[in-house]
Structures are given as structure tokens and as C-alpha cells.
Design an enzyme around this catalytic site. Structure first.
Site: not given
Ligand code: NAD
Length: 486
Positions: A178, A254, A288, A390
């Protein structure tokens, strides 16, 4: 820009969703795609297709042949390199050169790297001496986890997706992915490449949609999913953990970061300033691993502030294909509103804005985009929310320190624990301080330099587990240990 229609992919076929939602360009607000949101029926069908694929030829393909298939996927990504670049640029608004160098090149490398890892993988085996002089042979047979749900964010869409798809397939799993609702294109395109590379239908399925009450939640609560690997916000990780808890499924997370850089007075200043500029502003701060806290030894504090401000002012915000563009927009207006709320909060908390601090004036044609100025603050400390939470934008707080012990304490004073960077020419100090960082990855005199075999992940709010090389195999394969008394 002409908009496209993006469908779910189930068992190799495009499938309509329960409704469509629009995806807009963060560059100028133009409609770039209508996306089919997967409801329960599509998610059911995708999980069933993955299960069926496991029972078919994919489930019994020898490891060497799986590695060959992965290498073919890498070749097909390279063959369609410009298609992937165009799709990623359309969704994210990133500068084209960045997408070429970082996102798409890494996607191909991810498949090659995990092809190598799996092809070289031996068995975990022990010859055990028993009290009576006899022996036992223990060997662990790796087996696929099964149907793996892969949920990824929008900041490095193809890179982070393939970082999980490649090891999952290397271990013989079938996946339902997804992508983020903000970046649906490259995951869909990858389905075409999978077919071209001979990956059997059903091994790679795509469901589009949002998190709660949509494809994300439907997937994580699905009976037929054997494990969930997720990259995204820490809060979302926590919700996913709750969703899978009743069925006790493994998770690999992650998550977010609030990463520190520690700059000592003995650093190579020019190199450090260039490195910090990259680590704060790359991808408009939406990595991230990006640095949002910079601790600087007091004797060089003003020089670092001035040098960074000069470099931040030299960044060129603009269209992805415009010559000289270094920096794109944020991913969406919604995300910009969040970043702006931190720009306001910083002022309330007593920050002095060194550079940036608002929405730039970029002309009429970019007015409906999600642009934000690269921003640096001084005058904050670790008690400030802006320094603790963050932001995920092109921002950093610069804070002075006096001793090595103080720098380590300040850098570790966070609920997150993803990455850190130490800047010094004293190598002993570099090793000493880096080892004391409470993070998954600590760099010395560099940032975001990766060997894909090394462990990647975080501690605290930044995640659970490590992926990369053989570390990924611990998640995507389940061993059965066989013990034979000899
Ligand atoms: P997000 O958590 O809002 O969304 C990530 C994914 O999860 C999307 O596909 C979203 O649709 C899905 N999602 C959201 N709520 C959900 C739920 N309740 N159940 C299942 N799926 C759900 O994150 P974002 O805003 O897309 O990305 C930014 C974040 O990602 C930042 O916090 C960043 O630090 C983190 N990030 C971490 C890494 C790492 O390797 N540690 C890498 C890249 C980004």
C-alpha cells in the site's frame, strides 16, 4: 499536465476501487491522477491472490532462480528509468536530478543487493557435542513468512517500497503493498515491471488508499496477512501495532526521527557545512534521517550559523525540470500546514529566525503549490517542542554546547533514536561519540552514506527491528530448526 487514472493491481490485473480520489501536484496544485481506493473486497482479493501465488510455482522456486528474477526486475527498472523518474516527479515535485540519482537508481540497487544477499545465504547450523560423547546436528531451514503487507510513506516512495519488496521476494514471500495516498504512481508502475521480469501474477499486488478506515487499516487487520512491514510516522506505527496485536503477527517498523548533528570545533568547517546543508535540506527536509537538531561547540557557533545561513540562502526552489533547482516543495498543502504550525510555534517558544521562516514568493504559476522556505533557528533549547517533535521539513535548530559530555547528553535527550552525525577531525573522538549515540545509525564526517548490507532502523520511537542485507532476512524468513541426533 495530463492526469492519469491509477488502479489497484490484483493478480497482475488492474482493478477498480470503491471510489476514486484526486492526487494533486505539490508544485502547482494541478490534478495529476485519479486514484482507485481499495475497499474490503479489493483488499480481500489482493490477499487471496498473494496466498494463491505462494501455493503456485513461486512458492517452490529455488533460491538461485529467485535471485535471477530479482536481477531481472532491477534490469527492467533501468530499462524504464525515465518512466519511473516522470512518475515520481509528478507525485512528489522533487527536482528531477534528485529522483534520478537517489530514488530510481536505489530502486534498481535494492533488487540487486537483495539478489546477492539471498544467493550468498548459507544455513545456520551447529554441531552439538552431547554428554555421552555423541553429537547432534542442528540446522535452521528458512521459510517465507507468507503474505506480507508492505505499507510505505510518500517521502522516498519507490526507494522505500523496493527496500521492502526486494527482501520479501528474495525470501519467497508474496506481498500486498500500500503506497501512500500522496504517491501512488511508482508502486503501480512497478507492477508492470514485475510482469515484464517474469514475477508470477499475485506475488506483487497493489492496493491504493488511505490509512484509517481505508486500504491501510483493512490490510493490517486482515486475517490473511502474516506480517506487516511499515515505514512512516511513529504514531501510525503504534496504531498498526494495535491492529495486528489480536493476531500476534510480526512487525518491522522504520519510523520517525528527530536526528542530531554534533559539530566539534576541530571539524573541517567547509566539509561540515556542506554536509550539514545536505542533511538538513535534502528532499526539502523530508527524509527520516534528516538533521533537525544541530549542536555546535560554542567557539565556532557563530561561524557555523553564518555558513549554514549562506548555504540555505543559496538553495534554489523551483520546478523539478528547471535548471539549477535544488529544492522542491513539501509533499502537500496539508503537510505544509503542519510545518507552518512549527514555524509559528518556534517564534512563540523564543526562536530567532536566522533564515527563512515562511512561505516563499515564487510567482503566480507556483502559487497553489506546497512551497516553504528553508529555515534555521537559534535561541531554542531541548525543552522546546520544536526541538523535541519531528517537523519533517527543511528546518533545523542550532544550539551551542561546551563539552563533549554535554553534546552527547543533548543529542541523546530525545524520545526518538534513528540517526546521528558527528563532525570532527579527531577520529578517536569520532568513534567515541558515535558509539555513544542512542540511535540505529551514527555517521562520522558524512551523512546518509549507506552500505545496503548494514543494519538500518531505529530505537525508541524510531522503530522496531533492523532491515538491510541479512538483517532483513530475520524478518522476511521464518526458520524451522531441525535437530538430528547422530
Ligand atoms: P504516515 O505514517 O502518515 O503514512 C505512512 C503510510 O501509512 C501511508 O501509506 C499511510 O496511508 C499509511 N497509514 C496511515 N495510517 C494508517 C493506519 N492507521 N493503518 C495502516 N496504514 C496507515 O507517514 P507519512 O506522513 O506518509 O511519512 C512521513 C513519516 O515517515 C515521517 O514520520 C518520517 O520520519 C517517516 N519515515 C521513516 C523512515 C525510516 O526509515 N525510519 C523513512 C521514511 C519516512
Amino acid at each position: 499536465m495530463t492526469s492519469v487514472e491509477l488502479r489497484n493491481v490484483v493478480a497482475g490485473r488492474p482493478v477498480d476501487g470503491r471510489r476514486t480520489f484526486p492526487k494533486h501536484s505539490p508544485v502547482d496544485g494541478a490534478l495529476v491522477a485519479q486514484v482507485h481506493e481499495a475497499g474490503p473486497e479489493v483488499v480481500d482479493a489482493a490477499v487471496a491472490a498473494a496466498r494463491e501465488a505462494l501455493a503456485g510455482p513461486w512458492g517452490s522456486l529455488p533460491v538461485g532462480e529467485r535471485a535471477t528474477v530479482l536481477r531481472r526486475v532491477a534490469e527492467r527498472i533501468e530499462a524504464r528509468f525515465e518512466d519511473f523518474v516522470a512518475a515520481e516527479v509528478r507525485d512528489t515535485g522533487k527536482p528531477e536530478h534528485l529522483v534520478r540519482q537517489l530514488d530510481v537508481a536505489r530502486a534498481a540497487l535494492n533488487f540487486r543487493s537483495f539478489a546477492d544477499t539471498i544467493a550468498a545465504q548459507g544455513l545456520d547450523a551447529y554441531l552439538t557435542d552431547l554428554a555421552d560423547g555423541r553429537q547432534a546436528l542442528n540446522y535452521a531451514v528458512p521459510k517465507p513468512l507468507g503474505v506480507v503487507a508492505i505499507i510505505v510513506p510518500w517521502n522516498l516512495p519507490l526507494l522505500l517500497l523496493t527496500w521492502k519488496v526486494a527482501p520479501a521476494l528474495a525470501c519467497g514471500n508474496a506481498v500486498v503493498v500500500k503506497p501512500s495516498e500522496e504517491t501512488p504512481s511508482t508502486a503501480t508502475l512497478l507492477a508492470e515491471v514485475m510482469a515484464e521480469a517474469g514475477v508470477p501474477d499475485g506475488v506483487y499486488n497493489v492496493v491504493h488508499g488511505f490509512g484509517p478506515d481505508s486500504a491501510g487499516e483493512l490490510l493490517t487487520t486482515h486475517e490473511g496477512v502474516d506480517g506487516v512491514t511499515f515505514t512512516g510516522e511513529s504514531r501510525t506505527g503504534s496504531a498498526i501495532m494495535r491492529a495486528v496485536a489480536p493476531r500476534v503477527r510480526p512487525v518491522s517498523f522504520e519510523l520517525g526521527g528527530k536526528n542530531a548533528a554534533v559539530v566539534f570545533a576541530d571539524c573541517d568547517l567547509e566539509r561540515t557545512l556542506d554536509g550539514l546543508t545536505r542533511s538538513i535540506f535534502l528532499n526539502t527536509g523530508q527524509v527520516c534521517l534528516c538533521t533537525e537538531r544541530v549542536y555546535v561547540e560554542r567557539s565556532i557557533f557563530d561561524r557555523v550559523v553564518d555558513g549554514l545561513a549562506e548555504r540555505a540562502r543559496a538553495l534554489r526552489l523551483g520546478r523539478p525540470d528547471a535548471e539549477g533547482t535544488t529544492t522542491g516543495p513539501l509533499i502537500s498543502r496539508q503537510h505544509r500546514a503542519k510545518v507552518q504550525s512549527y514555524l509559528d510555534l518556534a517564534i512563540e517558544e523564543g526562536a530567532k529566525v536566522v533564515v527563512g521562516g515562511g512561505v516563499p514568493e515564487l510567482g503566480e504559476d507556483l502559487r497553489d503549490g506546497a512551497w516553504i522556505e528553508p529555515t534555521l533557528w537559534v535561541g531554542l533549547d531541548n525543552s522546546s517542542r520544536v526541538v523535541r517533535e519531528e517537523v519533517f521539513g527543511p528546518v533545523a535548530a542550532l544550539i551551542p554546547f561546551d563539552t563533549e559530555e554535554e553534546a552527547i547528553r543533548l543529542a541523546n535527550d530525545t524520545d526518538y533514536g534513528l540517526a546521528a552525525a558527528v563532525w570532527t577531525t579527531d577520529l578517536e573522538r569520532g568513534h567515541r561519540v558515535a558509539q555513544q549515540m542512542r540511535v540505529g545509525m551514527a555517521w562520522v564526517n558524512t551523512w546518509y552514506l549507506r552500505d545496503l548490507r548494514s543494519p538500518f532502523g531505529g530505537v525508541g520511537l524510531s522503530g522496531i527491528g533492523r532491515e538491510g542485507g541479512t538483517h532483513s532476512l530475520h524478518f522476511y524468513a521464518e526458520p524451522t530448526n531441525v535437530c538430528v541426533q547422530l
